[in-house]
Scaffold this motif. Structure first.
Motif, PDB file in Angstrom:
ATOM      1  N   PHE A 243       0.818  -1.209   0.000  1.00  0.00           N
ATOM      2  CA  PHE A 243       0.000   0.000   0.000  1.00  0.00           C
ATOM      3  C   PHE A 243       0.856   1.265   0.000  1.00  0.00           C
ATOM      4  O   PHE A 243       0.589   2.209  -0.708  1.00  0.00           O
ATOM      5  CB  PHE A 243      -0.946   0.018   1.202  1.00  0.00           C
ATOM      6  CG  PHE A 243      -1.956   1.129   1.132  1.00  0.00           C
ATOM      7  CD1 PHE A 243      -3.093   0.993   0.360  1.00  0.00           C
ATOM      8  CD2 PHE A 243      -1.752   2.319   1.812  1.00  0.00           C
ATOM      9  CE1 PHE A 243      -4.023   2.018   0.268  1.00  0.00           C
ATOM     10  CE2 PHE A 243      -2.671   3.360   1.724  1.00  0.00           C
ATOM     11  CZ  PHE A 243      -3.807   3.202   0.951  1.00  0.00           C
ATOM     12  N   ARG A 244       1.928   1.239   0.846  1.00  0.00           N
ATOM     13  CA  ARG A 244       2.765   2.438   0.973  1.00  0.00           C
ATOM     14  C   ARG A 244       4.175   2.043   1.385  1.00  0.00           C
ATOM     15  O   ARG A 244       4.422   0.925   1.842  1.00  0.00           O
ATOM     16  CB  ARG A 244       2.181   3.405   1.995  1.00  0.00           C
ATOM     17  CG  ARG A 244       2.041   2.804   3.387  1.00  0.00           C
ATOM     18  CD  ARG A 244       1.768   3.891   4.414  1.00  0.00           C
ATOM     19  NE  ARG A 244       0.434   4.435   4.307  1.00  0.00           N
ATOM     20  CZ  ARG A 244      -0.618   4.002   5.006  1.00  0.00           C
ATOM     21  NH1 ARG A 244      -0.470   2.975   5.838  1.00  0.00           N
ATOM     22  NH2 ARG A 244      -1.790   4.570   4.883  1.00  0.00           N
ATOM     23  N   ASP A 245       5.094   2.989   1.241  1.00  0.00           N
ATOM     24  CA  ASP A 245       6.472   2.770   1.680  1.00  0.00           C
ATOM     25  C   ASP A 245       6.505   2.640   3.211  1.00  0.00           C
ATOM     26  O   ASP A 245       5.686   3.232   3.910  1.00  0.00           O
ATOM     27  CB  ASP A 245       7.351   3.938   1.235  1.00  0.00           C
ATOM     28  CG  ASP A 245       8.832   3.593   1.283  1.00  0.00           C
ATOM     29  OD1 ASP A 245       9.172   2.412   1.481  1.00  0.00           O
ATOM     30  OD2 ASP A 245       9.651   4.521   1.115  1.00  0.00           O
ATOM     31  N   GLY A 246       7.458   1.843   3.714  1.00  0.00           N
ATOM     32  CA  GLY A 246       7.575   1.645   5.151  1.00  0.00           C
ATOM     33  C   GLY A 246       6.688   0.548   5.691  1.00  0.00           C
ATOM     34  O   GLY A 246       6.656   0.292   6.901  1.00  0.00           O
ATOM     35  N   GLU A 247       5.968  -0.112   4.802  1.00  0.00           N
ATOM     36  CA  GLU A 247       5.035  -1.168   5.212  1.00  0.00           C
ATOM     37  C   GLU A 247       5.776  -2.378   5.786  1.00  0.00           C
ATOM     38  O   GLU A 247       5.243  -3.086   6.643  1.00  0.00           O
ATOM     39  CB  GLU A 247       4.202  -1.565   3.996  1.00  0.00           C
ATOM     40  CG  GLU A 247       2.988  -2.394   4.278  1.00  0.00           C
ATOM     41  CD  GLU A 247       2.133  -2.521   3.025  1.00  0.00           C
ATOM     42  OE1 GLU A 247       1.848  -3.662   2.635  1.00  0.00           O
ATOM     43  OE2 GLU A 247       1.778  -1.478   2.434  1.00  0.00           O
ATOM     44  N   LEU A 248       6.989  -2.620   5.292  1.00  0.00           N
ATOM     45  CA  LEU A 248       7.819  -3.721   5.776  1.00  0.00           C
ATOM     46  C   LEU A 248       9.012  -3.183   6.561  1.00  0.00           C
ATOM     47  O   LEU A 248       9.488  -2.086   6.278  1.00  0.00           O
ATOM     48  CB  LEU A 248       8.333  -4.571   4.608  1.00  0.00           C
ATOM     49  CG  LEU A 248       7.314  -5.245   3.708  1.00  0.00           C
ATOM     50  CD1 LEU A 248       8.034  -6.056   2.639  1.00  0.00           C
ATOM     51  CD2 LEU A 248       6.361  -6.131   4.495  1.00  0.00           C
ATOM     52  N   LYS A 249       9.507  -3.986   7.477  1.00  0.00           N
ATOM     53  CA  LYS A 249      10.691  -3.601   8.244  1.00  0.00           C
ATOM     54  C   LYS A 249      11.951  -4.046   7.510  1.00  0.00           C
ATOM     55  O   LYS A 249      12.811  -4.746   8.068  1.00  0.00           O
ATOM     56  CB  LYS A 249      10.628  -4.200   9.646  1.00  0.00           C
ATOM     57  CG  LYS A 249       9.514  -3.628  10.499  1.00  0.00           C
ATOM     58  CD  LYS A 249       9.503  -4.232  11.894  1.00  0.00           C
ATOM     59  CE  LYS A 249       8.397  -3.618  12.736  1.00  0.00           C
ATOM     60  NZ  LYS A 249       8.356  -4.217  14.100  1.00  0.00           N
ATOM     61  N   ARG A 250      12.054  -3.683   6.263  1.00  0.00           N
ATOM     62  CA  ARG A 250      13.250  -3.933   5.468  1.00  0.00           C
ATOM     63  C   ARG A 250      13.288  -2.929   4.328  1.00  0.00           C
ATOM     64  O   ARG A 250      12.301  -2.211   4.097  1.00  0.00           O
ATOM     65  CB  ARG A 250      13.296  -5.359   4.937  1.00  0.00           C
ATOM     66  CG  ARG A 250      12.051  -5.863   4.229  1.00  0.00           C
ATOM     67  CD  ARG A 250      12.305  -7.236   3.644  1.00  0.00           C
ATOM     68  NE  ARG A 250      11.109  -8.021   3.443  1.00  0.00           N
ATOM     69  CZ  ARG A 250      11.033  -9.024   2.594  1.00  0.00           C
ATOM     70  NH1 ARG A 250      12.075  -9.344   1.850  1.00  0.00           N
ATOM     71  NH2 ARG A 250       9.919  -9.717   2.462  1.00  0.00           N
ATOM     72  N   ASP A 251      14.396  -2.896   3.618  1.00  0.00           N
ATOM     73  CA  ASP A 251      14.562  -1.926   2.532  1.00  0.00           C
ATOM     74  C   ASP A 251      13.635  -2.297   1.372  1.00  0.00           C
ATOM     75  O   ASP A 251      13.914  -3.214   0.604  1.00  0.00           O
ATOM     76  CB  ASP A 251      16.021  -1.922   2.072  1.00  0.00           C
ATOM     77  CG  ASP A 251      16.303  -0.848   1.031  1.00  0.00           C
ATOM     78  OD1 ASP A 251      15.347  -0.168   0.604  1.00  0.00           O
ATOM     79  OD2 ASP A 251      17.471  -0.718   0.627  1.00  0.00           O
ATOM     80  N   PRO A 258       4.755  -0.891  -7.554  1.00  0.00           N
ATOM     81  CA  PRO A 258       4.025   0.382  -7.457  1.00  0.00           C
ATOM     82  C   PRO A 258       3.088   0.322  -6.255  1.00  0.00           C
ATOM     83  O   PRO A 258       2.195  -0.518  -6.192  1.00  0.00           O
ATOM     84  CB  PRO A 258       3.246   0.443  -8.777  1.00  0.00           C
ATOM     85  CG  PRO A 258       3.154  -0.962  -9.260  1.00  0.00           C
ATOM     86  CD  PRO A 258       4.326  -1.712  -8.698  1.00  0.00           C
ATOM     87  N   PHE A 259       3.327   1.165  -5.256  1.00  0.00           N
ATOM     88  CA  PHE A 259       2.428   1.199  -4.114  1.00  0.00           C
ATOM     89  C   PHE A 259       1.022   1.551  -4.591  1.00  0.00           C
ATOM     90  O   PHE A 259       0.853   2.324  -5.533  1.00  0.00           O
ATOM     91  CB  PHE A 259       2.895   2.232  -3.085  1.00  0.00           C
ATOM     92  CG  PHE A 259       4.290   2.010  -2.576  1.00  0.00           C
ATOM     93  CD1 PHE A 259       4.676   0.772  -2.095  1.00  0.00           C
ATOM     94  CD2 PHE A 259       5.226   3.036  -2.583  1.00  0.00           C
ATOM     95  CE1 PHE A 259       5.964   0.547  -1.629  1.00  0.00           C
ATOM     96  CE2 PHE A 259       6.508   2.835  -2.126  1.00  0.00           C
ATOM     97  CZ  PHE A 259       6.882   1.578  -1.644  1.00  0.00           C
ATOM     98  N   THR A 260       0.036   1.010  -3.914  1.00  0.00           N
ATOM     99  CA  THR A 260      -1.351   1.352  -4.254  1.00  0.00           C
ATOM    100  C   THR A 260      -1.533   2.864  -4.214  1.00  0.00           C
ATOM    101  O   THR A 260      -2.191   3.451  -5.082  1.00  0.00           O
ATOM    102  CB  THR A 260      -2.327   0.679  -3.272  1.00  0.00           C
ATOM    103  OG1 THR A 260      -2.030  -0.704  -3.171  1.00  0.00           O
ATOM    104  CG2 THR A 260      -3.763   0.856  -3.730  1.00  0.00           C
ATOM    105  N   ASN A 287      -0.516  -5.487   3.342  1.00  0.00           N
ATOM    106  CA  ASN A 287      -1.302  -4.437   2.690  1.00  0.00           C
ATOM    107  C   ASN A 287      -2.699  -4.408   3.320  1.00  0.00           C
ATOM    108  O   ASN A 287      -3.429  -5.396   3.235  1.00  0.00           O
ATOM    109  CB  ASN A 287      -1.402  -4.716   1.186  1.00  0.00           C
ATOM    110  CG  ASN A 287      -2.044  -3.571   0.421  1.00  0.00           C
ATOM    111  OD1 ASN A 287      -2.876  -2.844   0.949  1.00  0.00           O
ATOM    112  ND2 ASN A 287      -1.668  -3.416  -0.836  1.00  0.00           N
ATOM    113  N   PRO A 288      -3.089  -3.323   3.962  1.00  0.00           N
ATOM    114  CA  PRO A 288      -4.388  -3.296   4.640  1.00  0.00           C
ATOM    115  C   PRO A 288      -5.577  -3.546   3.720  1.00  0.00           C
ATOM    116  O   PRO A 288      -6.629  -4.008   4.160  1.00  0.00           O
ATOM    117  CB  PRO A 288      -4.454  -1.893   5.256  1.00  0.00           C
ATOM    118  CG  PRO A 288      -3.451  -1.091   4.492  1.00  0.00           C
ATOM    119  CD  PRO A 288      -2.367  -2.046   4.101  1.00  0.00           C
ATOM    120  N   THR A 289      -5.394  -3.296   2.408  1.00  0.00           N
ATOM    121  CA  THR A 289      -6.520  -3.476   1.490  1.00  0.00           C
ATOM    122  C   THR A 289      -6.714  -4.937   1.068  1.00  0.00           C
ATOM    123  O   THR A 289      -7.596  -5.235   0.277  1.00  0.00           O
ATOM    124  CB  THR A 289      -6.374  -2.581   0.248  1.00  0.00           C
ATOM    125  OG1 THR A 289      -5.179  -2.917  -0.450  1.00  0.00           O
ATOM    126  CG2 THR A 289      -6.346  -1.112   0.637  1.00  0.00           C
TER     127      THR A 289
END
Length: 316
Positions: A243-251, A258-260, A287-289
């Motif tokens: 969904f967005r950047d920072g969603e995972l605890k890795r690079d 492409p983020f939603t 991804n929350p969606t």
């Protein structure tokens, strides 16, 4: 008296509203050609292995349903044929779900179109082998590098040598005519191509067409304009892994998608008609969606975009 009238109105809307919805759904389902959604999740499915996060806890506590791995089915009733787009680890259930009373289901499938060599997109082929079905020459469409990978690396090479599968080479931008009214065209997209190239597909029916791009790095690194490509079709099933950047605890730059939120921003100035063509698919468990219901999902749908769910049907 007013209460009675209100109850009558609710009864009318419920009965006739449902009938109207059922009529639309029946018109789609009785179409001679259609695409059906057989899975929506990223390669590792939902819930994902060893996940104790809130996203997966929602499945274990019974508030969220299991999600099969991203896959489309293509059905042509007139020719009595059906195809898969990608062979996922959930292929057994997905082939079961692809069957319909309107087809002679004596044949497993009439072909499998592979997008690339990441685990959620081809490893389902193992169930066609000696240890499982022991299939007979199931047509598997693959790009040159993907074809060579399957031919030269076990255990996939055994599927070839035992004739469980019959590999058919694809060429980028070259049309495969499945019949007089059904064409499939692979096109290259940029992705992490460790073992094979990656393709999306354009699926063209008698009346409508669709894009299927479950995996791509970023829209801006593609040599095509995604907005213009969406405008050319009726449905666009697009990568929504994160969904967005920072969603995972890795690079996350090492696993670009492409983020939603990027896709919706890219299309924000387009017409509702164009936005309506976009159907997000291939959701990571974070991804929350991916959830059956979520406020972020609702807000994006209110803008005109769609999120696929298993069992959805789209007439061609």
């Amino acid at each position: 008296m007013k209460s009675f009238q209100l109850l009558c109105l609710i009864f009318y809307l419920t009965i006739f509203g449902c009938n109207s919805k059922e009529k639309v759904e029946n018109e789609i389902i009785t179409s001679n050609q259609y695409i059906t959604v057989l899975g929506t999740a990223q390669d590792a499915g939902f819930p994902q292995i060893d996940c104790d996060k809130e996203c997966c806890k929602s499945f274990y506590n019974g508030t969220e349903s299991k999600k099969l791995v991203s896959c489309l089915g293509l059905v042509d009733i007139a020719s009595n044929k059906k195809w898969l787009f990608d062979a996922t680890p959930d292929i057994s259930q997905q082939i079961r779900n692809l069957k319909t009373k309107r087809l002679d289901n004596s044949k497993l499938v009439d072909g499998i179109f592979l997008t690339h060599a990441h685990i959620g997109h081809y490893t389902g082929l193992m169930y066609l082998g000696r240890e499982a079905l022991g299939a007979n020459n199931v047509p598997v469409y693959a790009m040159p590098k993907m074809k060579t990978y399957l031919e030269q690396n076990g255990p996939w090479s055994q599927l070839v040598s035992l004739k469980n599968i019959e590999l058919r080479k694809l060429r980028k931008d070259s049309i495969i005519s499945l019949n007089n009214h059904l064409n499939v065209t692979p096109f290259l997209v940029p992705h992490r191509d460790e073992y094979s190239e990656t393709v999306g597909y354009k699926i063209e029916g008698k009346n409508k067409s669709a894009l299927f791009i479950p995996d791509i790095d970023k829209w801006h690194v593609w040599n095509k304009n995604i907005i213009e490509e969406v405008k050319k079709v009726d449905y666009a099933f697009l990568d929504a892994s994160f969904f967005r950047d920072g969603e995972l605890k890795r690079d996350m730059s090492k696993i670009p998608h492409p983020f939603t939120s990027e896709t919706t921003t890219l299309f924000e100035n387009e017409t509702v008609e164009t936005k309506n063509k976009i159907y997000f698919i291939h959701f990571n468990h974070t991804n929350p969606t991916i959830k059956d219901s979520h406020h972020l999902k609702d807000s994006i749908q209110n803008l005109g975009f769609h999120f696929v769910k298993e069992g959805d049907v789209y007439s061609l």
